[in-house]
Design a protein around this motif. Sequence first.
Motif, short mmCIF file in Angstrom:
data_model
loop_
_atom_site.label_atom_id
_atom_site.label_comp_id
_atom_site.label_asym_id
_atom_site.label_seq_id
_atom_site.Cartn_x
_atom_site.Cartn_y
_atom_site.Cartn_z
N ALA A 266 -0.49 20.47 -19.65
CA ALA A 266 0.12 21.26 -18.57
C ALA A 266 -0.80 21.26 -17.36
N ILE A 267 -0.23 20.93 -16.21
CA ILE A 267 -0.95 21.04 -14.94
C ILE A 267 -0.32 22.21 -14.19
N ILE A 268 -1.12 23.20 -13.84
CA ILE A 268 -0.57 24.39 -13.19
C ILE A 268 -1.21 24.59 -11.82
N VAL A 269 -0.42 25.24 -10.96
CA VAL A 269 -0.92 25.73 -9.67
C VAL A 269 -0.92 27.25 -9.79
N ILE A 300 3.39 24.11 -27.52
CA ILE A 300 2.37 24.77 -26.69
C ILE A 300 1.33 23.74 -26.23
N PRO A 301 1.03 23.71 -24.93
CA PRO A 301 0.06 22.73 -24.42
C PRO A 301 -1.29 22.83 -25.13
N THR A 302 -1.89 21.68 -25.38
CA THR A 302 -3.24 21.65 -25.96
C THR A 302 -4.26 21.17 -24.93
N ARG A 303 -3.78 20.89 -23.73
CA ARG A 303 -4.67 20.57 -22.62
C ARG A 303 -4.14 21.25 -21.36
N LEU A 304 -5.03 21.84 -20.57
CA LEU A 304 -4.63 22.55 -19.36
C LEU A 304 -5.48 22.08 -18.18
N ILE A 305 -4.81 21.76 -17.08
CA ILE A 305 -5.49 21.37 -15.85
C ILE A 305 -5.01 22.30 -14.74
N VAL A 306 -5.94 22.83 -13.95
CA VAL A 306 -5.60 23.73 -12.85
C VAL A 306 -5.88 23.02 -11.52
N TRP A 307 -4.84 22.87 -10.71
CA TRP A 307 -4.96 22.25 -9.39
C TRP A 307 -4.48 23.20 -8.32
N GLU A 308 -4.87 22.94 -7.08
CA GLU A 308 -4.43 23.77 -5.96
C GLU A 308 -2.99 23.46 -5.57
N SER A 309 -2.53 22.25 -5.82
CA SER A 309 -1.16 21.86 -5.50
C SER A 309 -0.77 20.64 -6.31
N LEU A 310 0.53 20.41 -6.45
CA LEU A 310 1.03 19.24 -7.16
C LEU A 310 1.42 18.18 -6.14
N PRO A 311 1.01 16.94 -6.35
CA PRO A 311 1.40 15.88 -5.42
C PRO A 311 2.90 15.61 -5.51
N ALA A 314 8.48 12.57 -0.66
CA ALA A 314 9.18 13.13 0.48
C ALA A 314 10.36 14.01 0.08
N MET A 315 10.89 13.82 -1.13
CA MET A 315 12.02 14.61 -1.59
C MET A 315 11.58 15.83 -2.39
N GLY A 316 10.28 16.06 -2.45
CA GLY A 316 9.79 17.23 -3.15
C GLY A 316 9.60 17.03 -4.64
N LYS A 317 9.74 15.80 -5.13
CA LYS A 317 9.61 15.53 -6.55
C LYS A 317 8.19 15.10 -6.91
N VAL A 318 7.78 15.48 -8.11
CA VAL A 318 6.50 15.02 -8.65
C VAL A 318 6.73 13.69 -9.36
N ASN A 319 5.95 12.68 -9.00
CA ASN A 319 6.04 11.39 -9.67
C ASN A 319 5.19 11.46 -10.94
N LYS A 320 5.85 11.69 -12.07
CA LYS A 320 5.12 11.91 -13.31
C LYS A 320 4.42 10.66 -13.83
N LYS A 321 4.98 9.50 -13.54
CA LYS A 321 4.32 8.27 -13.98
C LYS A 321 2.96 8.12 -13.31
N GLU A 322 2.95 8.34 -12.00
CA GLU A 322 1.69 8.23 -11.27
C GLU A 322 0.73 9.35 -11.64
N LEU A 323 1.30 10.53 -11.87
CA LEU A 323 0.47 11.68 -12.24
C LEU A 323 -0.18 11.46 -13.61
N LYS A 324 0.57 10.86 -14.53
CA LYS A 324 0.01 10.58 -15.86
C LYS A 324 -1.15 9.59 -15.76
N LYS A 325 -0.99 8.59 -14.89
CA LYS A 325 -2.07 7.63 -14.70
C LYS A 325 -3.32 8.34 -14.17
#
Length: 330
Positions: A266-269, A300-311, A314-325
């Motif tokens: 889980a990546i959270i803001v 339940i997530p077994t890994r947690l990442i805290v970021w200030e914002s999600l990349p 332009a349409m407001g979507k998170v590119n999960k493939k790129e995020l996973k990389k």
Amino acid sequence: MSILNIYEVHVHGLFNGLFAPLYVGSTVEFLPKFSVSGIWKRWRESYPTEGYEADDAITVFTGVPTMYTRLIQGYHAMDPELRATSASSARNLRLMMCGSSALPQPVMQEWESITGHRLLERYGMTEFVMALSNPLKGERKAGTVGKPLPGVQVKILADEEHESEESGVGELCVKSPSLFTEYYKLPEVTKESFTDDGFFKTGDAVTTDKDGYFIILGRKNADIIKNGGYKLSALEIESVIVEHPNVSECCVLGVPDKDYGEIVCAIIVPAAKSEEESKPALSLAELSTWAKTKLAPYKIPTRLIVWESLPRNAMGKVNKKELKKLVTSE
């Protein structure tokens, strides 16, 4: 009827937000860019006092989930008097719609408590425009995209690896009068994208509830996490985690693991805090304890990442493939 449209140019914005209203003679108003204060202000201008509607009043609004999240945050940042006026004005709109990506149930519920509007959710793709929809008049179920529109046929294609026909879980396939014919100069891709009986394979994993409303579990290649013997929906887990009071936004990924195939990450803001409050980072232990009554243990997530914002694109979507990389390279 005047529609305020703040979609990027894609099928949901083009057909639902632009072409359909123009076809019936409506006025469509575009904002130059997304502005939380600008949208709330436009609604207040449309309905400045109880019982009064401006000549150029907005009657329909379309947006994506991230926009509604931002509008809710903007609403809570207002002083009490402006909040009351803003909510009262928003309640006068005839319809509010949401599309482009899955709408978390907590966002839908809070928006309804603020404005009185239960957002209308549907499902479509560039290849066939719209296929499923909650009803304009009738029960709009949170967490679902409704039922097939008139003239649309759908079926669920079972996953050979894990699902059976009886499970009710698999890939959504669509046949529609508006279905495209082929991908330009890509005959092999076109062939692979259709079933033998002419249904288009959407790439989205779905199931249905007891009333036949479709639930999108996510993209097969991005939102379905293969954890041990389970296939988990990242969208389902995200919709729960975002309910946590210290979480503003959440993205859930399946991260490669030698023992389980993939683990839930889980990546959270974090939610914004006032200046008087400290801003503690949410720990994995705290999240796990909180989620025990809301999620099955294996979700339940077994890994947690805290970021200030999600990349986002332009349409407001998170590119999960790129995020996973990005996450796996850390």
